[in-house]
Design a protein around this motif. Structure first.
Motif, PDB file in Angstrom:
ATOM      1  N   GLY A  94       0.800  -1.220   0.000  1.00  8.73           N
ATOM      2  CA  GLY A  94       0.000   0.000   0.000  1.00  8.73           C
ATOM      3  C   GLY A  94       0.832   1.268   0.000  1.00  8.73           C
ATOM      4  N   MET A  95       1.838   1.332  -0.840  1.00 12.79           N
ATOM      5  CA  MET A  95       2.758   2.464  -0.873  1.00 12.79           C
ATOM      6  C   MET A  95       2.402   3.484  -1.943  1.00 12.79           C
ATOM      7  SD  MET A  95       6.358   0.561  -0.275  1.00 12.79           S
ATOM      8  CE  MET A  95       6.879   0.194   1.397  1.00 12.79           C
ATOM      9  N   ASP A  96       1.155   3.451  -2.422  1.00 16.83           N
ATOM     10  CA  ASP A  96       0.746   4.366  -3.475  1.00 16.83           C
ATOM     11  C   ASP A  96      -0.663   4.902  -3.214  1.00 16.83           C
ATOM     12  OD1 ASP A  96       0.731   5.797  -5.838  1.00 16.83           O
ATOM     13  OD2 ASP A  96       0.330   4.062  -7.107  1.00 16.83           O
ATOM     14  N   PRO A  97      -0.851   5.641  -2.120  1.00 15.14           N
ATOM     15  CA  PRO A  97      -2.201   6.116  -1.807  1.00 15.14           C
ATOM     16  C   PRO A  97      -2.737   7.102  -2.850  1.00 15.14           C
ATOM     17  CG  PRO A  97      -0.602   7.142  -0.346  1.00 15.14           C
ATOM     18  CD  PRO A  97       0.131   6.083  -1.133  1.00 15.14           C
ATOM     19  N   GLY A  98      -1.878   7.841  -3.521  1.00 13.85           N
ATOM     20  CA  GLY A  98      -2.313   8.802  -4.525  1.00 13.85           C
ATOM     21  C   GLY A  98      -2.476   8.206  -5.912  1.00 13.85           C
ATOM     22  N   LYS A  99      -2.214   6.918  -6.054  1.00 10.93           N
ATOM     23  CA  LYS A  99      -2.329   6.208  -7.334  1.00 10.93           C
ATOM     24  C   LYS A  99      -1.443   6.808  -8.427  1.00 10.93           C
ATOM     25  CE  LYS A  99      -5.538   3.614  -5.603  1.00 10.93           C
ATOM     26  NZ  LYS A  99      -5.060   2.588  -4.752  1.00 10.93           N
ATOM     27  N   LEU A 100      -0.254   7.251  -8.039  1.00  6.50           N
ATOM     28  CA  LEU A 100       0.681   7.815  -9.011  1.00  6.50           C
ATOM     29  C   LEU A 100       1.861   6.897  -9.286  1.00  6.50           C
ATOM     30  CD1 LEU A 100       0.822  11.489  -7.690  1.00  6.50           C
ATOM     31  CD2 LEU A 100      -0.406  10.638  -9.694  1.00  6.50           C
ATOM     32  N   VAL A 101       2.372   6.262  -8.242  1.00  7.99           N
ATOM     33  CA  VAL A 101       3.590   5.450  -8.371  1.00  7.99           C
ATOM     34  C   VAL A 101       3.396   4.313  -9.369  1.00  7.99           C
ATOM     35  CG1 VAL A 101       5.280   4.044  -7.122  1.00  7.99           C
ATOM     36  CG2 VAL A 101       4.263   6.030  -6.013  1.00  7.99           C
ATOM     37  N   MET A 102       2.207   3.734  -9.406  1.00  6.62           N
ATOM     38  CA  MET A 102       1.955   2.605 -10.301  1.00  6.62           C
ATOM     39  C   MET A 102       2.048   3.007 -11.777  1.00  6.62           C
ATOM     40  SD  MET A 102       1.696   0.172  -8.223  1.00  6.62           S
ATOM     41  CE  MET A 102       1.074  -1.215  -9.118  1.00  6.62           C
ATOM     42  N   LYS A 103       2.047   4.295 -12.059  1.00 12.40           N
ATOM     43  CA  LYS A 103       2.166   4.785 -13.435  1.00 12.40           C
ATOM     44  C   LYS A 103       3.604   5.113 -13.801  1.00 12.40           C
ATOM     45  CE  LYS A 103      -2.419   6.786 -13.163  1.00 12.40           C
ATOM     46  NZ  LYS A 103      -3.201   8.034 -13.133  1.00 12.40           N
ATOM     47  N   TRP A 104       4.477   5.176 -12.815  1.00 10.83           N
ATOM     48  CA  TRP A 104       5.870   5.548 -13.061  1.00 10.83           C
ATOM     49  C   TRP A 104       6.613   4.436 -13.783  1.00 10.83           C
ATOM     50  CZ3 TRP A 104       7.377   7.610  -7.535  1.00 10.83           C
ATOM     51  CH2 TRP A 104       6.667   8.784  -7.283  1.00 10.83           C
ATOM     52  N   LYS A 105       7.547   4.818 -14.634  1.00  8.67           N
ATOM     53  CA  LYS A 105       8.388   3.859 -15.373  1.00  8.67           C
ATOM     54  C   LYS A 105       9.859   3.968 -14.966  1.00  8.67           C
ATOM     55  CE  LYS A 105       4.879   2.532 -17.714  1.00  8.67           C
ATOM     56  NZ  LYS A 105       4.139   1.443 -17.143  1.00  8.67           N
ATOM     57  N   ASP A 106      10.229   5.058 -14.277  1.00  8.88           N
ATOM     58  CA  ASP A 106      11.609   5.281 -13.857  1.00  8.88           C
ATOM     59  C   ASP A 106      11.915   4.427 -12.620  1.00  8.88           C
ATOM     60  OD1 ASP A 106      14.151   6.232 -13.383  1.00  8.88           O
ATOM     61  OD2 ASP A 106      13.479   8.151 -12.566  1.00  8.88           O
ATOM     62  N   ARG A 107      12.771   3.458 -12.795  1.00  8.62           N
ATOM     63  CA  ARG A 107      13.098   2.497 -11.743  1.00  8.62           C
ATOM     64  C   ARG A 107      13.630   3.175 -10.481  1.00  8.62           C
ATOM     65  NH1 ARG A 107      16.843   0.021  -9.787  1.00  8.62           N
ATOM     66  NH2 ARG A 107      16.762  -2.110  -9.102  1.00  8.62           N
ATOM     67  N   GLU A 108      14.548   4.119 -10.652  1.00 14.23           N
ATOM     68  CA  GLU A 108      15.156   4.794  -9.498  1.00 14.23           C
ATOM     69  C   GLU A 108      14.123   5.594  -8.707  1.00 14.23           C
ATOM     70  OE1 GLU A 108      18.159   4.284  -8.195  1.00 14.23           O
ATOM     71  OE2 GLU A 108      18.286   2.775  -9.767  1.00 14.23           O
ATOM     72  N   ARG A 109      13.193   6.197  -9.410  1.00 18.83           N
ATOM     73  CA  ARG A 109      12.134   6.959  -8.747  1.00 18.83           C
ATOM     74  C   ARG A 109      11.259   6.042  -7.894  1.00 18.83           C
ATOM     75  NH1 ARG A 109       7.702  10.648 -11.986  1.00 18.83           N
ATOM     76  NH2 ARG A 109       7.013  11.862 -10.181  1.00 18.83           N
ATOM     77  N   ILE A 110      10.939   4.865  -8.409  1.00 20.35           N
ATOM     78  CA  ILE A 110      10.130   3.897  -7.665  1.00 20.35           C
ATOM     79  C   ILE A 110      10.900   3.409  -6.439  1.00 20.35           C
ATOM     80  CG2 ILE A 110       8.982   1.653  -7.760  1.00 20.35           C
ATOM     81  CD1 ILE A 110       8.620   2.182 -10.811  1.00 20.35           C
TER      82      ILE A 110
END
Length: 131
Positions: A94-110
């Motif tokens: 549950g590390m994406d309450p804003g539903k944004l991280v699941m759209k990220w493609k940058d590995r380092e950012r995740i």
């Protein structure tokens, strides 16, 4: 340490060793009767099998437990995972309450987001604990 964490730790160690040691990987493939080219065992899943039933695969590690041992150890374990496995961790914990991280493609950012949240959760409540 409970059974789930122990088995997860053992599986992570075996996977890390298989990724870095070709001889060990060959022996492991032989013992399990699988090949490295089998996408369900090693690496990426085909696009149609990524989210069976609308759910992601189970996370390969517990980031909060690893964060209790230090940021360096957590980052070392996360470095061995691809973007899809990282997103499995984000979804399961549950590390994406804003539903944004699941759209990220940058590995380092995740990885940075997982580390940030795991460190915060691992120290939550420390002010109320006695030494």
């Amino acid at each position: 340490m409970n059974l789930k964490r122990t088995l997860t730790a053992v599986a992570t160690i075996v996977a890390d060793e298989a990724a870095h040691n070709p001889a060990f990987r060959s022996r492991l493939e032989e013992a399990l009767g699988v090949k490295a080219s089998d996408p369900k065992i090693f690496g990426k899943l085909p696009a149609d099998e990524k989210r069976k039933g609308g759910r992601r695969a189970a996370a390969l590690l517990d980031p909060v437990d690893l964060a209790r041992h230090g940021e360096g150890e957590l980052r070392a374990k996360l470095d061995g995972l691809d973007v899809e496995r990282l997103l499995d961790v984000v979804a399961q914990f549950g590390m994406d309450p804003g539903k944004l991280v699941m759209k990220w493609k940058d590995r380092e950012r995740i990885v940075d987001r997982i580390v940030e949240i795991a460190l915060a959760r691992s120290t939550k409540g420390d002010a109320f604990r006695r030494d």
